[in-house]
Design an enzyme around this catalytic site. Structure first.
Site, mmCIF file in Angstrom:
data_model
loop_
_atom_site.group_PDB
_atom_site.id
_atom_site.type_symbol
_atom_site.label_atom_id
_atom_site.label_comp_id
_atom_site.label_asym_id
_atom_site.label_seq_id
_atom_site.Cartn_x
_atom_site.Cartn_y
_atom_site.Cartn_z
ATOM 1 N N GLU A 1 20.867 31.122 -70.649
ATOM 2 C CA GLU A 1 19.723 31.540 -71.484
ATOM 3 C C GLU A 1 19.255 32.956 -71.141
ATOM 4 O OE1 GLU A 1 19.574 29.720 -68.890
ATOM 5 O OE2 GLU A 1 17.668 29.979 -67.833
ATOM 6 N N HIS B 1 22.641 30.615 -65.531
ATOM 7 C CA HIS B 1 21.584 30.665 -66.558
ATOM 8 C C HIS B 1 22.098 31.293 -67.856
ATOM 9 C CE1 HIS B 1 17.933 29.727 -64.135
ATOM 10 N NE2 HIS B 1 18.698 30.125 -63.146
ATOM 11 N N CYS C 1 20.556 25.059 -63.759
ATOM 12 C CA CYS C 1 20.094 25.407 -62.420
ATOM 13 C C CYS C 1 19.169 24.317 -61.861
ATOM 14 C CB CYS C 1 19.461 26.787 -62.449
ATOM 15 S SG CYS C 1 19.504 27.588 -60.851
HETATM 16 N N1 GLN Z 1 16.624 27.188 -56.151
HETATM 17 C C1 GLN Z 1 16.050 26.417 -57.215
HETATM 18 C C2 GLN Z 1 15.926 24.943 -56.810
HETATM 19 O O1 GLN Z 1 16.407 24.551 -55.814
HETATM 20 C C3 GLN Z 1 16.862 26.542 -58.477
HETATM 21 C C4 GLN Z 1 16.848 27.972 -58.953
HETATM 22 C C5 GLN Z 1 16.847 28.152 -60.430
HETATM 23 O O2 GLN Z 1 16.615 27.227 -61.215
HETATM 24 N N2 GLN Z 1 17.057 29.375 -60.845
HETATM 25 O O3 GLN Z 1 15.336 24.174 -57.519
#
Ligand code: GLN
Length: 199
Positions: free
Chosen positions: A176, A174, A83
């Protein structure tokens, strides 16, 4: 046993540590420069977790970790970004300047919009596991395109959600936050391949 360093500045790092520990790996938290020696003797692989990419990017610079981590990845240190971690590794971010810029992917932050900013899906991703996996998306990015050496590993609704380039693995979801260790096990295998190569 491989030594996995988990960037622990912000975001969902504890969950990564728990899964790698369950898989029998040795886990280290990277919180400051002394946790990441330039000779890389301390770790065989690095996890950049989810969180907020702008905050993590800023902290990496403020703590003087940015250049060391970028160079290590460019020299072949296996890295797993989830992410926000994926966003940090991208060479291109739609409408913004990139951060570590090591991976040949173009990403769109918060790509799923506000209405459905967090959701779960189930899908089979053959690269990781032949059974359906639970995919958790939290204000997730997607990968607009891969170029150069990067390859898409999975797509959902026409958008790339996982990719690999040599020593780099990224997911926009995710793994994890689920009980399924398939993606972490995949990264553990990557770490072993590179460890053997370095010898
Ligand atoms: N929206 C976050 C970003 O732009 C990422 C979200 C996340 O890691 N769950 O960094």
């Amino acid at each position: 046993m491989a030594k996995i360093g988990v960037l622990a500045l912000q975001g969902a790092f504890i969950e990564h540590e728990q899964i790698f520990s369950r898989l029998g790996e040795e886990v280290f938290e990277i919180r400051q420069k002394k946790d990441f020696p330039a000779d890389l003797s301390a770790i065989d692989g690095l996890v950049i977790p989810g969180g907020e990419s702008t905050v993590m990017g800023k902290l990496l610079r403020e703590l003087d970790l940015f250049d060391g981590i970028k160079t290590a990845i460019e020299k072949g240190l296996p890295v797993f970004g989830t992410c926000a971690g994926l966003i940090l590794l991208a060479k291109e971010i739609e409408g913004e300047a990139p951060h570590l810029a090591t991976m040949d992917i173009c990403v769109r932050r918060n790509a799923y919009g506000r209405q459905i900013d967090s959701f779960d899906e189930k899908a089979v991703i053959p690269a990781f596991c032949d059974k359906p996996m639970e995919l958790v998306f939290i204000r997730a990015p997607w990968i607009e395109r891969v170029f150069g050496g990067a390859q898409a590993l999975a797509s959902l609704g026409g958008h790339i959600i996982a990719a690999r380039q040599d020593n780099m693995l990224v997911t926009s979801f995710h793994p994890e936050l689920t009980a399924d260790p398939a993606v972490h096990a995949y990264f553990s295998r990557m770490v072993r391949e590179y460890k053997n190569k370095r010898k």
